[in-house]
Design an enzyme around this catalytic site. Structure first.
Site, PDB file in Angstrom:
ATOM      1  N   LYS A   1       6.814  -5.010   1.496  1.00  0.00           N
ATOM      2  CA  LYS A   1       5.855  -3.949   1.813  1.00  0.00           C
ATOM      3  C   LYS A   1       6.429  -2.952   2.827  1.00  0.00           C
ATOM      4  CE  LYS A   1       1.695  -6.282   0.308  1.00  0.00           C
ATOM      5  NZ  LYS A   1       2.213  -7.588  -0.151  1.00  0.00           N
TER       6      LYS A   1
HETATM    7  C1  LIG Z   1       2.087  -8.066  -1.437  1.00  0.00           C
HETATM    8  C2  LIG Z   1       3.055  -9.104  -1.906  1.00  0.00           C
HETATM    9  C3  LIG Z   1       3.224  -9.412  -3.280  1.00  0.00           C
HETATM   10  C4  LIG Z   1       2.371  -8.779  -4.363  1.00  0.00           C
HETATM   11  O1  LIG Z   1       2.675  -7.437  -4.572  1.00  0.00           O
HETATM   12  P1  LIG Z   1       1.701  -6.478  -5.410  1.00  0.00           P
HETATM   13  O2  LIG Z   1       2.233  -5.123  -5.223  1.00  0.00           O
HETATM   14  O3  LIG Z   1       0.322  -6.657  -4.815  1.00  0.00           O
HETATM   15  O4  LIG Z   1       1.728  -6.939  -6.838  1.00  0.00           O
HETATM   16  C5  LIG Z   1       4.191 -10.345  -3.633  1.00  0.00           C
HETATM   17  N1  LIG Z   1       4.933 -10.969  -2.700  1.00  0.00           N
HETATM   18  C6  LIG Z   1       4.810 -10.708  -1.379  1.00  0.00           C
HETATM   19  C7  LIG Z   1       5.652 -11.447  -0.399  1.00  0.00           C
HETATM   20  C8  LIG Z   1       3.871  -9.763  -0.934  1.00  0.00           C
HETATM   21  O5  LIG Z   1       3.742  -9.516   0.399  1.00  0.00           O
END
Ligand SMILES: *Cc1c(COP(=O)(O)O)cnc(C)c1O
Length: 473
Positions: free
Chosen positions: A120
């Site tokens: 993120k």
């Molecule tokens: C947020 C997150 C996901 C999921 O991603 P999306 O964009 O919601 O599909 C997967 N793995 C981790 C470690 C995350 O923080």
């Protein structure tokens, strides 16, 4: 570039106009009117570009209302080896998203070397700089209100800390995050960051955010903003690393590559879909879910059936524990031929707790390259163990989910790139369970749990969070 809503009943806006918003006024999600196209010659030019130059080449095609020189500065300030420096396995931080070869045609794409050790950070760091730029230009301020079970909140806080014109009010369930995640967030001493530990579960936090957002007068008076996963700026920033990953594992543009994506809200893999629509030669987009398999069910049956929070499992890959996939509507808009009336009809039932069935479009689904699968806790544990044994690499539970499903679709002659969405240090307990020892942690984060923490405990009551915002703004 103009942006339109998937539901077709919102004003057409520019990038800067949708940057700070969440849902479109008609309840839909904003998307560009058309996806910019990248030709074979464009791809050839991109080979050898730095991450920041690549990001500029792509993002400048989506963002045309920020002066080019300013946009270039913002991007170059964001994607530096300093910001994304938590590399492992001998990787070069200057690559920003280095690849790690596990074996022939099987790679990890490291997206988690940023300040909070999850993918993120790739988009959120850019968003922090874009927000500050746009707010400064327009003389405005925003108060971001969010709910988190861990990864989103920390990524948002590390992106917005110390930024002019921005305050962050982040609700998290009291004593329910991992010790590491809690320490990451609560040890921030920046005055514009407000950590609120809610006496309840994640859904209580989300309900409080919804209650505040539904109070239009309060929302306007206190300039309440959001950085949740439907934010377009986050999606478009994520498109870049699909290009970077593709270019890293191919020698020429006639080669195809598949990506496996641990998925929750469909934000990450939605960016992969967009990269494919822009002309990137992607073979398969492998959607990997955990026990919360609403997306796996859809790609296998054509039925989209959100579960409701009471039917959401708490798993060892908690950042994928979702009841519905917030960004999924963006893909369905493309799937139904950009027919916003059709999208409105489908979501009329979903928004009322129902489901929809578009089985008749299954043949078309294949044209978009999507396939899917899911993992159980036992699958993830054994994948972590196998990966350690076979390659000497420790992966986290979310990445393990992606790798498990990737192997179900891997082909001998097409590179499969698994997106590493978090570093194992973030989910120590699960790694101890799988391997019997704690994972390596970046040295600068040793002892983070012992730092002084700054947070407010609050009842699960929307009135209390409104009071706290009113008092501090
Ligand atoms: C947020 C997150 C996901 C999921 O991603 P999306 O964009 O919601 O599909 C997967 N793995 C981790 C470690 C995350 O923080």
């Amino acid at each position: 570039m103009k942006y339109i809503s998937t539901r077709g009943q919102s004003p057409t806006l520019t990038f800067s106009e949708i940057l700070l918003g969440g849902l479109a006024p008609d309840g839909g999600l904003y998307l560009p009117e058309a996806y910019p196209q990248f030709s074979d010659a464009d791809l050839t030019t991109m080979r050898g570009m730095s991450y920041a130059d690549l990001a500029f080449a792509i993002l400048s095609r989506f963002i045309d209302d920020i002066p080019v020189a300013d946009l270039r500065d913002i991007i170059h300030k964001t994607y530096t080896a300093e910001v994304y420096g938590f590399t492992r396995n001998g990787q070069n931080a200057a690559d920003i998203t280095p690849t790690l070869k596990l074996e022939d045609n099987l790679y990890l794409l490291s997206l988690s070397n940023g300040p909070t050790l999850a993918f993120k950070d790739m988009a959120m760091q850019l968003l922090g700089n874009l927000f500050e730029y746009v707010l400064t230009k327009t003389g405005k301020t925003t108060n971001i209100l969010g709910a988190t079970s861990g990864d989103t909140g920390s990524a948002a806080e590390y992106a917005m800390r110390g930024k002019k014109g921005i305050r962050v009010f982040m609700l998290s369930p009291h004593k329910k995050m991992s010790r590491f995640q809690t320490a990451q967030m609560f040890s921030l001493q920046d005055e514009n960051i407000y950590n609120i530990a809610v006496e309840g579960v994640f859904d209580d936090c989300q309900d409080m955010v919804k209650a505040v957002s539904n109070d239009a007068a309060f929302k306007a008076e206190y300039k309440i903003g959001a950085v949740n996963s439907i934010n377009w700026g986050r999606i478009v920033a994520q498109v870049v690393y699909y290009f970077k990953g593709y270019l890293a594992v191919t020698q020429n543009n006639s080669q195809k590559v598949s990506f496996a994506v641990p998925s929750g809200n469909f934000g990450n893999v939605c960016a992969g879909h967009i990269a494919r629509m822009m002309g990137l030669p992607i073979d398969k987009l492998v959607v990997a879910t955990n026990e919360n398999d609403v997306l796996d069910e859809f790609f296998k049956t054509g039925v989209y059936r959100p579960r409701g929070s009471a039917n959401t499992y708490h798993t060892s890959s908690p950042s994928m524990d979702i009841s519905k996939a917030s960004n999924f509507e963006r893909f369905v808009f493309d799937l139904v031929g950009k027919d916003s009336a059709k999208v409105r009809e489908l979501w009329a039932s979903v928004d009322n707790g129902g489901a929809f069935d578009i089985k008749h479009l299954m043949p078309k689904l294949a044209d978009y390259g999507f396939v899917s699968g899911s993992s159980s806790h036992a699958n993830r544990m054994s994948t972590i163990r196998e990966t350690q044994k076979k390659y000497g690499v420790v992966i986290d539970t979310h990445t393990a989910d992606g790798l498990k499903v990737a192997l179900e679709y891997a082909k001998k002659n097409i590179p499969m790139v698994v997106l590493e969405t978090a570093l194992p240090a973030k989910f120590e307990d699960a790694i101890v369970e799988a391997l019997g020892h704690v994972p390596e942690r970046p040295a600068s984060l040793n002892g983070i749990e012992d730092l002084p923490q700054r947070f407010t405990v609050m009842k699960a009551d929307a009135g209390e969070i409104k009071d706290l915002i009113a008092k501090n703004v």
